[in-house]
Design an enzyme around this catalytic site. Sequence first.
Site, PDB file in Angstrom:
ATOM      1  N   ASP A   1     -23.656  51.153 -50.487  1.00 11.88           N
ATOM      2  CA  ASP A   1     -24.191  51.297 -51.850  1.00 11.88           C
ATOM      3  C   ASP A   1     -25.503  52.065 -51.776  1.00 11.88           C
ATOM      4  OD1 ASP A   1     -23.807  49.420 -54.728  1.00 11.88           O
ATOM      5  OD2 ASP A   1     -25.598  50.641 -54.430  1.00 11.88           O
TER       6      ASP A   1
ATOM      7  N   THR B   1     -11.429  53.154 -65.262  1.00 10.90           N
ATOM      8  CA  THR B   1     -11.703  52.550 -66.578  1.00 10.90           C
ATOM      9  C   THR B   1     -10.638  52.948 -67.611  1.00 10.90           C
ATOM     10  OG1 THR B   1     -13.220  52.768 -68.454  1.00 10.90           O
ATOM     11  CG2 THR B   1     -13.290  54.523 -66.869  1.00 10.90           C
ATOM     12  N   ASP B   2     -10.499  52.110 -68.643  1.00 12.01           N
ATOM     13  CA  ASP B   2      -9.593  52.474 -69.755  1.00 12.01           C
ATOM     14  C   ASP B   2     -10.167  53.619 -70.590  1.00 12.01           C
ATOM     15  OD1 ASP B   2     -11.669  51.110 -71.043  1.00 12.01           O
ATOM     16  OD2 ASP B   2     -10.385  49.649 -72.059  1.00 12.01           O
ATOM     17  N   GLU B   3     -11.466  53.919 -70.392  1.00 16.56           N
ATOM     18  CA  GLU B   3     -12.101  54.923 -71.257  1.00 16.56           C
ATOM     19  C   GLU B   3     -11.545  56.328 -71.028  1.00 16.56           C
ATOM     20  OE1 GLU B   3     -16.301  54.422 -71.920  1.00 16.56           O
ATOM     21  OE2 GLU B   3     -16.220  52.319 -71.325  1.00 16.56           O
TER      22      GLU B   3
ATOM     23  N   TYR C   1     -19.328  60.224 -69.270  1.00 17.37           N
ATOM     24  CA  TYR C   1     -18.912  59.170 -68.335  1.00 17.37           C
ATOM     25  C   TYR C   1     -17.395  59.178 -68.170  1.00 17.37           C
ATOM     26  CZ  TYR C   1     -17.350  54.506 -66.887  1.00 17.37           C
ATOM     27  OH  TYR C   1     -16.699  53.469 -66.267  1.00 17.37           O
TER      28      TYR C   1
ATOM     29  N   LYS D   1     -15.020  60.057 -64.882  1.00 20.17           N
ATOM     30  CA  LYS D   1     -14.078  59.105 -64.273  1.00 20.17           C
ATOM     31  C   LYS D   1     -12.657  59.690 -64.318  1.00 20.17           C
ATOM     32  CE  LYS D   1     -14.634  55.474 -62.888  1.00 20.17           C
ATOM     33  NZ  LYS D   1     -14.999  54.980 -61.528  1.00 20.17           N
TER      34      LYS D   1
ATOM     35  N   LYS E   1     -25.838  46.860 -70.755  1.00 15.90           N
ATOM     36  CA  LYS E   1     -24.537  46.836 -71.420  1.00 15.90           C
ATOM     37  C   LYS E   1     -24.572  45.782 -72.521  1.00 15.90           C
ATOM     38  CE  LYS E   1     -22.886  49.747 -68.290  1.00 15.90           C
ATOM     39  NZ  LYS E   1     -22.113  49.476 -67.120  1.00 15.90           N
TER      40      LYS E   1
HETATM   41  P1  NAD Z   1     -22.569  49.384 -61.949  1.00 10.24           P
HETATM   42  O1  NAD Z   1     -23.267  50.531 -62.613  1.00 10.24           O
HETATM   43  O2  NAD Z   1     -23.009  47.985 -62.249  1.00 10.24           O
HETATM   44  O3  NAD Z   1     -22.636  49.535 -60.363  1.00 10.24           O
HETATM   45  C1  NAD Z   1     -22.420  50.746 -59.702  1.00 10.24           C
HETATM   46  C2  NAD Z   1     -22.880  50.578 -58.263  1.00 10.24           C
HETATM   47  O4  NAD Z   1     -22.618  51.821 -57.578  1.00 10.24           O
HETATM   48  C3  NAD Z   1     -24.379  50.312 -58.130  1.00 10.24           C
HETATM   49  O5  NAD Z   1     -24.601  49.284 -57.188  1.00 10.24           O
HETATM   50  C4  NAD Z   1     -24.949  51.637 -57.621  1.00 10.24           C
HETATM   51  O6  NAD Z   1     -26.095  51.478 -56.798  1.00 10.24           O
HETATM   52  C5  NAD Z   1     -23.768  52.173 -56.830  1.00 10.24           C
HETATM   53  N1  NAD Z   1     -23.778  53.649 -56.702  1.00 10.24           N
HETATM   54  C6  NAD Z   1     -24.016  54.565 -57.693  1.00 10.24           C
HETATM   55  N2  NAD Z   1     -23.948  55.802 -57.191  1.00 10.24           N
HETATM   56  C7  NAD Z   1     -23.614  55.673 -55.872  1.00 10.24           C
HETATM   57  C8  NAD Z   1     -23.369  56.608 -54.835  1.00 10.24           C
HETATM   58  N3  NAD Z   1     -23.455  57.925 -55.041  1.00 10.24           N
HETATM   59  N4  NAD Z   1     -23.039  56.134 -53.603  1.00 10.24           N
HETATM   60  C9  NAD Z   1     -22.972  54.794 -53.373  1.00 10.24           C
HETATM   61  N5  NAD Z   1     -23.215  53.867 -54.330  1.00 10.24           N
HETATM   62  C10 NAD Z   1     -23.522  54.313 -55.564  1.00 10.24           C
HETATM   63  O7  NAD Z   1     -21.026  49.586 -62.303  1.00 10.24           O
HETATM   64  P2  NAD Z   1     -19.903  48.491 -62.532  1.00 10.24           P
HETATM   65  O8  NAD Z   1     -19.926  48.080 -63.951  1.00 10.24           O
HETATM   66  O9  NAD Z   1     -19.964  47.498 -61.472  1.00 10.24           O
HETATM   67  O10 NAD Z   1     -18.589  49.395 -62.342  1.00 10.24           O
HETATM   68  C11 NAD Z   1     -17.993  49.545 -61.064  1.00 10.24           C
HETATM   69  C12 NAD Z   1     -16.801  50.464 -61.199  1.00 10.24           C
HETATM   70  O11 NAD Z   1     -15.871  49.915 -62.126  1.00 10.24           O
HETATM   71  C13 NAD Z   1     -17.160  51.850 -61.717  1.00 10.24           C
HETATM   72  O12 NAD Z   1     -16.382  52.797 -61.024  1.00 10.24           O
HETATM   73  C14 NAD Z   1     -16.764  51.810 -63.185  1.00 10.24           C
HETATM   74  O13 NAD Z   1     -16.395  53.077 -63.637  1.00 10.24           O
HETATM   75  C15 NAD Z   1     -15.596  50.868 -63.136  1.00 10.24           C
HETATM   76  N6  NAD Z   1     -15.345  50.095 -64.370  1.00 10.24           N
HETATM   77  C16 NAD Z   1     -16.352  49.391 -64.955  1.00 10.24           C
HETATM   78  C17 NAD Z   1     -16.072  48.626 -66.097  1.00 10.24           C
HETATM   79  C18 NAD Z   1     -17.148  47.797 -66.758  1.00 10.24           C
HETATM   80  O14 NAD Z   1     -16.891  47.208 -67.813  1.00 10.24           O
HETATM   81  N7  NAD Z   1     -18.336  47.669 -66.188  1.00 10.24           N
HETATM   82  C19 NAD Z   1     -14.785  48.599 -66.626  1.00 10.24           C
HETATM   83  C20 NAD Z   1     -13.773  49.325 -65.981  1.00 10.24           C
HETATM   84  C21 NAD Z   1     -14.072  50.065 -64.863  1.00 10.24           C
HETATM   85  P1  TYD Z   2     -21.113  49.031 -73.401  1.00 10.60           P
HETATM   86  O1  TYD Z   2     -21.375  47.637 -72.953  1.00 10.60           O
HETATM   87  O2  TYD Z   2     -22.160  50.078 -73.177  1.00 10.60           O
HETATM   88  O3  TYD Z   2     -19.716  49.470 -72.778  1.00 10.60           O
HETATM   89  P2  TYD Z   2     -18.782  50.788 -73.117  1.00 10.60           P
HETATM   90  O4  TYD Z   2     -19.567  51.768 -73.881  1.00 10.60           O
HETATM   91  O5  TYD Z   2     -18.440  51.240 -71.748  1.00 10.60           O
HETATM   92  O6  TYD Z   2     -17.613  50.238 -73.891  1.00 10.60           O
HETATM   93  O7  TYD Z   2     -20.819  48.986 -74.936  1.00 10.60           O
HETATM   94  C1  TYD Z   2     -19.786  48.159 -75.469  1.00 10.60           C
HETATM   95  C2  TYD Z   2     -19.714  48.424 -76.955  1.00 10.60           C
HETATM   96  O8  TYD Z   2     -20.929  47.963 -77.554  1.00 10.60           O
HETATM   97  C3  TYD Z   2     -19.622  49.899 -77.287  1.00 10.60           C
HETATM   98  O9  TYD Z   2     -18.785  50.065 -78.430  1.00 10.60           O
HETATM   99  C4  TYD Z   2     -21.041  50.287 -77.633  1.00 10.60           C
HETATM  100  C5  TYD Z   2     -21.610  49.017 -78.232  1.00 10.60           C
HETATM  101  N1  TYD Z   2     -23.063  48.800 -78.035  1.00 10.60           N
HETATM  102  C6  TYD Z   2     -23.860  48.436 -79.116  1.00 10.60           C
HETATM  103  O10 TYD Z   2     -23.383  48.301 -80.269  1.00 10.60           O
HETATM  104  N2  TYD Z   2     -25.191  48.243 -78.888  1.00 10.60           N
HETATM  105  C7  TYD Z   2     -25.757  48.392 -77.666  1.00 10.60           C
HETATM  106  O11 TYD Z   2     -26.997  48.235 -77.521  1.00 10.60           O
HETATM  107  C8  TYD Z   2     -24.920  48.736 -76.544  1.00 10.60           C
HETATM  108  C9  TYD Z   2     -25.485  48.906 -75.180  1.00 10.60           C
HETATM  109  C10 TYD Z   2     -23.564  48.924 -76.789  1.00 10.60           C
END
Ligand code: NAD
Ligand code: TYD
Length: 352
Positions: free
Chosen positions: A31, A132-134, A158, A162, A197
Amino acid sequence: MILVTGGAGFIGGNFVLDWLDVQDEPVVNLDLLTYAGNLETLNRVADHPHYQFVQGDIGDSALVSRLLAEHQPRAIINFAAESHVDRSITGPEDFIQTNIVGTFRLLEATRAYWSRLSDHDRAAFRFLHVSTDEVYGSLDKTAPAFTETHRYEPNSPYSASKAASDHLVRAYHHTYGLPVLTTNCSNNYGPYHFPEKLIPLCIHNALTGQPLPIYGDGQQIRDWLYVKDHCSAIRRVLEAGSLGEVYNVGGWNEKANLEVVKTLCAILDEEQPRADGLSYATQISFVKDRPGHDRRYAIDASKLERELGWKPAETFESGIRKTVRWYLANPDWVAHITSGAYRDWTNKQYGL
Ligand code: NAD
Ligand code: TYD
């Protein structure tokens, strides 16, 4: 052993903790420790004999090649990414570098390592890409949920980055035969979630007397999955997924953002009432909408259930209560990351 990238982030951190709880197999965590990486998440396993941390970039080919040669992993799980949509709007460059270039370099180093393995080890090897589903874009209110064959229509820097990484992973399977698996998951929530988030931000802001910012009308819909369920899905796909296949992961929990925040407020009102007796919901504040804000995501996770027998263990109601309780019980984890760079971001994004 397995190599996890991005294991100091939200989902990767939960994955490493769970892995060491349920598997008897070493894990190396690579990481970079960007603002989103937090080693405090991994305090509990820092001295675990099956755990090793390496600080570095997935785009550092020499480092990754050295780690692969040294540890000879049987699998790589790629969580490392820039993951916050709002940051991708204000500064997309890092997303291109890590999510696209970084994944490409990781794939190249993996391909070189994999091609030199014995026939047996080459056949057993897996590269699991967490996505991600996005990438599928935005749905109308009544449209069916995303299946694995839904067209890619990413709308933010983003999701576009992805999507590009998903395509590279797919291409490495079709062109070079690299044994890949891809998971596309909906919005996660749970412990150790960085408070930029929606859910952790609102819990943090509620408890510190700040506004709960709702973008636009708050009627954007997301599917929510408890992070531990995402981790169990990844373990299951790693164990039994068919090579080159994509699996959608979701919680069957579609909720509008305003409903999510009102639910959080109601749980907080019960668990830790405000001193003045008012509801935390009085802190809700409608703010300017996110540019290009996707209206609805919905995941059809039936392939994963049908083919691999995976189902989420938590409902939204059980998972969100666990999450709120975790944040109430772990104020130090939050306090240590909501200073410095975090404040710069919230000032810039919300003018707080
Ligand atoms: P996060 O932002 O919390 O964590 C990302 C981690 O990656 C961090 O620890 C960061 O230091 C590390 N990182 C960033 N750039 C790096 C690099 N170049 N080399 C090595 N490490 C690096 O993200 P998350 O929410 O834990 O998401 C993890 C994965 O799951 C991502 O690929 C994201 O696209 C995917 N994902 C997230 C969600 C969600 O709701 N959070 C949903 C679906 C998929
Ligand atoms: P987020 O947690 O950033 O996830 P993603 O954009 O990947 O879905 O946001 C979840 C939803 O909440 C998204 O529709 C954006 C909204 N949102 C707010 O309304 N206010 C906020 O301050 C943030 C961060 C997100």
